[in-house]
Design an enzyme around this catalytic site. Structure first.
Site, PDB file in Angstrom:
ATOM      1  CE1 TYR A 292       1.972   7.366   8.640  1.00 22.16           C
ATOM      2  CE2 TYR A 292       2.094   7.827   6.286  1.00 22.16           C
ATOM      3  CZ  TYR A 292       2.667   7.346   7.448  1.00 22.16           C
ATOM      4  OH  TYR A 292       3.941   6.840   7.401  1.00 22.16           O
TER       5      TYR A 292
ATOM      6  CB  THR B  35      -9.023  12.726  11.489  1.00 21.64           C
ATOM      7  OG1 THR B  35      -9.640  12.524  10.205  1.00 21.64           O
ATOM      8  CG2 THR B  35      -9.529  14.024  12.090  1.00 21.64           C
TER       9      THR B  35
ATOM     10  CG  ASP C 195     -12.425   6.760   6.835  1.00 21.88           C
ATOM     11  OD1 ASP C 195     -13.659   6.777   6.971  1.00 21.88           O
ATOM     12  OD2 ASP C 195     -11.644   7.243   7.678  1.00 21.88           O
TER      13      ASP C 195
ATOM     14  CG  LEU D  92      -4.559  12.081  14.896  1.00 18.64           C
ATOM     15  CD1 LEU D  92      -4.359  13.419  15.595  1.00 18.64           C
ATOM     16  CD2 LEU D  92      -6.029  11.664  14.967  1.00 18.64           C
TER      17      LEU D  92
END
Length: 304
Positions: A191, A189, A73, A193
């Protein structure tokens, strides 16, 4: 058709994958180029391309049909911010551990490149986070764009920080917490989350404010509508705090400064394949990660 590749050259498995990718590109008569600043590092790793395969970012932004990140990512986020000002499409090939952004798995490489070639995909707009650090003398420091999140916290791990939160220039509260996350939908989706924030669809225009282990004040995440802005300041007792953008760029902030964050639309667009429903992919990713973790730890779990 021209595809520009932005890989994480430190991942050893990239070089095996790239041989497959070259063959697929050749079979579909796709031209593959790299950004020119990759050349020295690529050759140090034993990857030698034709001189004409290295192009400037400006050339890529104006001529490539698609830019492809290869890695985790972090590689995807870096590419998105690098190419944000260009009307180009982005997609990623997954070569990390647990991530949501790179939508092409290695076992479906040929099919997905064919989907790109034939236009069999959907296009998403995503909101970036645009931040300014306003100093006491009135000067304004523009910070780099972030696609995931902006985190404000203490300079030292494990120490509580006090942060004053305002929304649309109206004071809301002072957090006594480990920090505060300002997140885009893309970052919901990440940190955010893990700190109890909600998941937003990738093309949502809202931004989130999520406290990290707050000791006082409102503990729930706040959803800021499109067009809203978030302002963060710190009281005198804090002296200095740390600002992190996408986990890549770091800045310091003093009580004389004000951090202002807004959502911002950029020219770049993001690809999602037609058979990849956002919520189904989300649950599948978590299920796959849990399965992988079970394999690593031999299926042993503590009972509470």
């Amino acid at each position: 058709m021209i595809f520009a590749v932005f890989p994480n050259l430190e991942k050893k498995e990239f070089y095996t994958l790239f041989k497959r990718l070259e063959d697929i590109f050749a079979s579909m008569h796709i031209t593959c180029v790299f950004p020119d600043y990759y050349r020295e590092s690529a050759e140090k790793h034993g990857l030698f391309l034709k001189p004409e395969q290295y192009r400037s970012l400006n050339w890529i932004g104006n001529n490539a049909s698609c830019v492809i990140s290869i890695g985790g990512d972090g590689t995807y986020l870096s590419l998105a911010c690098t190419m944000a000002e260009y009307e180009v499409l982005q997609v990623g090939i997954h070569m990390g551990d647990f991530g949501f952004l790179n939508l092409i798995s290695q076992d479906e490489l040929e099919q997905r490149i064919h989907d790109l070639y034939t236009g069999n995909y959907l296009i998403e707009d995503r909101i970036f986070l645009d931040a300014d650090l306003v100093h006491t003398d009135g000067t304004c420091q523009s910070l780099p764009l972030a696609l995931n999140d902006i985190v404000v916290g203490h300079n030292e791990i494990g120490k509580m920080v006090r942060l004053n939160l305002s929304i649309n220039d109206l004071f809301i509260q002072t957090y006594a917490a480990d920090g505060v996350i300002v997140s885009s939908a893309t970052g919901s989706t990440s940190y955010s989350l893990s700190c109890g924030g909600p998941v937003l669809p990738a093309d949502s225009r809202e931004i989130l404010v999520v406290p990290v282990c707050t000791h006082t004040g409102l503990r729930s995440p706040l959803l800021i509508p499109e067009g809203g802005s978030v302002q963060i300041t710190i009281p005198e007792r804090e002296k200095m705090v740390h600002i992190s953008l996408d986990g890549t760029y770091s800045y310091s902030m003093t009580p004389e400064d004000k951090l202002i964050v807004r959502g911002r639309k950029q020219k770049i667009r993001f690809i999602r394949f037609r058979d990849q429903d956002f919520y189904r992919m989300l649950t599948r990713k978590f299920a796959q990660y849990a399965k992988n973790e079970e394999g690593v730890f031999g299926g042993q779990h503590e009972t509470f």
